[in-house]
Design a protein around this motif. Structure first.
Motif, PDB file in Angstrom:
ATOM      1  N   GLU A   1       0.832  -1.185   0.000  1.00 22.45           N
ATOM      2  CA  GLU A   1       0.000   0.000   0.000  1.00 22.45           C
ATOM      3  C   GLU A   1       0.870   1.238   0.000  1.00 22.45           C
ATOM      4  O   GLU A   1       1.937   1.252   0.574  1.00 22.45           O
ATOM      5  N   ARG A   2       0.352   2.258  -0.612  1.00 23.56           N
ATOM      6  CA  ARG A   2       1.106   3.501  -0.735  1.00 23.56           C
ATOM      7  C   ARG A   2       0.167   4.690  -0.600  1.00 23.56           C
ATOM      8  O   ARG A   2      -0.912   4.681  -1.156  1.00 23.56           O
ATOM      9  N   ARG A   3       0.599   5.689   0.125  1.00 20.50           N
ATOM     10  CA  ARG A   3      -0.177   6.926   0.255  1.00 20.50           C
ATOM     11  C   ARG A   3       0.363   7.927  -0.753  1.00 20.50           C
ATOM     12  O   ARG A   3       1.555   8.077  -0.911  1.00 20.50           O
ATOM     13  N   PHE A   4      -0.533   8.619  -1.410  1.00 15.66           N
ATOM     14  CA  PHE A   4      -0.143   9.606  -2.400  1.00 15.66           C
ATOM     15  C   PHE A   4      -0.384  11.004  -1.856  1.00 15.66           C
ATOM     16  O   PHE A   4      -1.426  11.274  -1.266  1.00 15.66           O
ATOM     17  N   GLN A   5       0.586  11.897  -2.086  1.00 16.26           N
ATOM     18  CA  GLN A   5       0.443  13.281  -1.658  1.00 16.26           C
ATOM     19  C   GLN A   5      -0.337  14.081  -2.691  1.00 16.26           C
ATOM     20  O   GLN A   5      -1.180  14.899  -2.341  1.00 16.26           O
ATOM     21  N   VAL A   6      -0.006  13.872  -3.967  1.00 16.89           N
ATOM     22  CA  VAL A   6      -0.627  14.627  -5.051  1.00 16.89           C
ATOM     23  C   VAL A   6      -1.009  13.647  -6.161  1.00 16.89           C
ATOM     24  O   VAL A   6      -0.222  12.788  -6.536  1.00 16.89           O
ATOM     25  N   VAL A   7      -2.226  13.811  -6.676  1.00 19.35           N
ATOM     26  CA  VAL A   7      -2.707  12.990  -7.779  1.00 19.35           C
ATOM     27  C   VAL A   7      -3.051  13.923  -8.935  1.00 19.35           C
ATOM     28  O   VAL A   7      -3.778  14.898  -8.757  1.00 19.35           O
ATOM     29  N   VAL A   8      -2.495  13.620 -10.117  1.00 16.82           N
ATOM     30  CA  VAL A   8      -2.762  14.397 -11.322  1.00 16.82           C
ATOM     31  C   VAL A   8      -3.846  13.660 -12.108  1.00 16.82           C
ATOM     32  O   VAL A   8      -3.703  12.471 -12.405  1.00 16.82           O
ATOM     33  N   ILE A   9      -4.918  14.368 -12.423  1.00 13.11           N
ATOM     34  CA  ILE A   9      -6.086  13.742 -13.060  1.00 13.11           C
ATOM     35  C   ILE A   9      -6.368  14.408 -14.399  1.00 13.11           C
ATOM     36  O   ILE A   9      -6.640  15.615 -14.457  1.00 13.11           O
ATOM     37  N   ASP A  10      -6.320  13.624 -15.463  1.00 10.32           N
ATOM     38  CA  ASP A  10      -6.695  14.123 -16.787  1.00 10.32           C
ATOM     39  C   ASP A  10      -8.214  14.167 -16.853  1.00 10.32           C
ATOM     40  O   ASP A  10      -8.890  13.194 -16.522  1.00 10.32           O
ATOM     41  N   MET A  11      -8.766  15.270 -17.278  1.00  4.76           N
ATOM     42  CA  MET A  11     -10.215  15.442 -17.270  1.00  4.76           C
ATOM     43  C   MET A  11     -10.928  14.772 -18.437  1.00  4.76           C
ATOM     44  O   MET A  11     -12.124  14.532 -18.382  1.00  4.76           O
ATOM     45  N   LYS A  12     -10.216  14.473 -19.515  1.00  2.00           N
ATOM     46  CA  LYS A  12     -10.854  13.838 -20.672  1.00  2.00           C
ATOM     47  C   LYS A  12     -10.243  12.453 -20.849  1.00  2.00           C
ATOM     48  O   LYS A  12      -9.074  12.324 -21.203  1.00  2.00           O
ATOM     49  N   LEU A  13     -11.052  11.456 -20.608  1.00  2.00           N
ATOM     50  CA  LEU A  13     -10.602  10.064 -20.669  1.00  2.00           C
ATOM     51  C   LEU A  13     -11.442   9.285 -21.670  1.00  2.00           C
ATOM     52  O   LEU A  13     -12.605   9.623 -21.904  1.00  2.00           O
ATOM     53  N   PRO A  14     -10.897   8.216 -22.238  1.00  6.63           N
ATOM     54  CA  PRO A  14     -11.650   7.450 -23.234  1.00  6.63           C
ATOM     55  C   PRO A  14     -12.927   6.803 -22.685  1.00  6.63           C
ATOM     56  O   PRO A  14     -13.920   6.706 -23.389  1.00  6.63           O
ATOM     57  N   ASP A  15     -12.889   6.387 -21.414  1.00  8.31           N
ATOM     58  CA  ASP A  15     -14.035   5.662 -20.841  1.00  8.31           C
ATOM     59  C   ASP A  15     -14.618   6.363 -19.624  1.00  8.31           C
ATOM     60  O   ASP A  15     -15.016   5.721 -18.658  1.00  8.31           O
ATOM     61  N   GLY A  16     -14.672   7.662 -19.634  1.00  8.18           N
ATOM     62  CA  GLY A  16     -15.211   8.383 -18.486  1.00  8.18           C
ATOM     63  C   GLY A  16     -14.665   9.789 -18.475  1.00  8.18           C
ATOM     64  O   GLY A  16     -14.269  10.326 -19.507  1.00  8.18           O
ATOM     65  N   ASN A  17     -14.626  10.363 -17.264  1.00  8.08           N
ATOM     66  CA  ASN A  17     -14.079  11.711 -17.162  1.00  8.08           C
ATOM     67  C   ASN A  17     -13.354  11.877 -15.832  1.00  8.08           C
ATOM     68  O   ASN A  17     -13.482  11.065 -14.921  1.00  8.08           O
ATOM     69  N   GLY A  18     -12.590  12.938 -15.753  1.00  4.71           N
ATOM     70  CA  GLY A  18     -11.771  13.190 -14.576  1.00  4.71           C
ATOM     71  C   GLY A  18     -12.558  13.413 -13.302  1.00  4.71           C
ATOM     72  O   GLY A  18     -12.064  13.145 -12.205  1.00  4.71           O
ATOM     73  N   LYS A  19     -13.782  13.916 -13.411  1.00  9.17           N
ATOM     74  CA  LYS A  19     -14.588  14.130 -12.207  1.00  9.17           C
ATOM     75  C   LYS A  19     -14.874  12.787 -11.525  1.00  9.17           C
ATOM     76  O   LYS A  19     -14.829  12.691 -10.297  1.00  9.17           O
ATOM     77  N   GLU A  20     -15.133  11.757 -12.322  1.00  6.79           N
ATOM     78  CA  GLU A  20     -15.354  10.423 -11.755  1.00  6.79           C
ATOM     79  C   GLU A  20     -14.087   9.921 -11.067  1.00  6.79           C
ATOM     80  O   GLU A  20     -14.153   9.349  -9.967  1.00  6.79           O
ATOM     81  N   VAL A  21     -12.941  10.150 -11.689  1.00  7.81           N
ATOM     82  CA  VAL A  21     -11.664   9.753 -11.088  1.00  7.81           C
ATOM     83  C   VAL A  21     -11.420  10.538  -9.805  1.00  7.81           C
ATOM     84  O   VAL A  21     -10.966   9.977  -8.804  1.00  7.81           O
ATOM     85  N   PHE A  22     -11.728  11.826  -9.820  1.00 10.23           N
ATOM     86  CA  PHE A  22     -11.584  12.655  -8.622  1.00 10.23           C
ATOM     87  C   PHE A  22     -12.349  12.042  -7.444  1.00 10.23           C
ATOM     88  O   PHE A  22     -11.828  11.947  -6.335  1.00 10.23           O
ATOM     89  N   HIS A  23     -13.581  11.611  -7.680  1.00  6.07           N
ATOM     90  CA  HIS A  23     -14.384  11.004  -6.607  1.00  6.07           C
ATOM     91  C   HIS A  23     -13.762   9.699  -6.108  1.00  6.07           C
ATOM     92  O   HIS A  23     -13.767   9.432  -4.899  1.00  6.07           O
ATOM     93  N   LEU A  24     -13.194   8.916  -7.011  1.00  2.00           N
ATOM     94  CA  LEU A  24     -12.510   7.681  -6.609  1.00  2.00           C
ATOM     95  C   LEU A  24     -11.272   7.990  -5.770  1.00  2.00           C
ATOM     96  O   LEU A  24     -11.006   7.317  -4.768  1.00  2.00           O
ATOM     97  N   VAL A  25     -10.528   9.009  -6.161  1.00  2.00           N
ATOM     98  CA  VAL A  25      -9.337   9.412  -5.403  1.00  2.00           C
ATOM     99  C   VAL A  25      -9.748   9.879  -4.014  1.00  2.00           C
ATOM    100  O   VAL A  25      -9.147   9.481  -3.015  1.00  2.00           O
ATOM    101  N   ARG A  26     -10.774  10.713  -3.929  1.00  2.51           N
ATOM    102  CA  ARG A  26     -11.231  11.211  -2.620  1.00  2.51           C
ATOM    103  C   ARG A  26     -11.653  10.066  -1.703  1.00  2.51           C
ATOM    104  O   ARG A  26     -11.403  10.102  -0.502  1.00  2.51           O
ATOM    105  N   LYS A  27     -12.282   9.069  -2.282  1.00  2.00           N
ATOM    106  CA  LYS A  27     -12.724   7.920  -1.483  1.00  2.00           C
ATOM    107  C   LYS A  27     -11.524   7.100  -1.004  1.00  2.00           C
ATOM    108  O   LYS A  27     -11.468   6.700   0.158  1.00  2.00           O
ATOM    109  N   ALA A  28     -10.574   6.863  -1.882  1.00  2.00           N
ATOM    110  CA  ALA A  28      -9.429   6.019  -1.557  1.00  2.00           C
ATOM    111  C   ALA A  28      -8.355   6.751  -0.751  1.00  2.00           C
ATOM    112  O   ALA A  28      -7.706   6.158   0.113  1.00  2.00           O
TER     113      ALA A  28
END
Length: 81
Positions: A1-28
């Protein structure tokens, strides 16, 4: 397991969008700082604004100003807890 200080999120993804990734990051990893990136400013403007309003920390637009990008990453990593 690893803790991340900063996560870079691309907002335009082939199978979704960065807002969805943002929510996953906040949860994890709720304390990780988040920087949004996009090269599709006109297409993602509303999505970026909404994600920033929900707590994303910064946004950098492509083409990147490398100095600005690195300063932002450094600032976010210094202020992460």
């Amino acid at each position: 397991e690893r803790r991340f200080q900063v996560v870079v999120i691309d907002m335009k993804l082939p199978d979704g969008n960065g807002k969805e990734v943002f929510h996953l990051v906040r949860k994890a990893e709720p304390h990780a700082r988040t920087m949004l990136i996009t090269g599709q400013r006109s297409e993602t403007d509303e999505l970026v604004k909404a994600t920033l309003a929900e707590g994303a920390d910064a946004v950098c637009y492509k083409p990147f100003n490398v100095g600005e990008l690195l300063r932002t990453l450094k600032t976010l990593s210094i202020h992460s807890t």
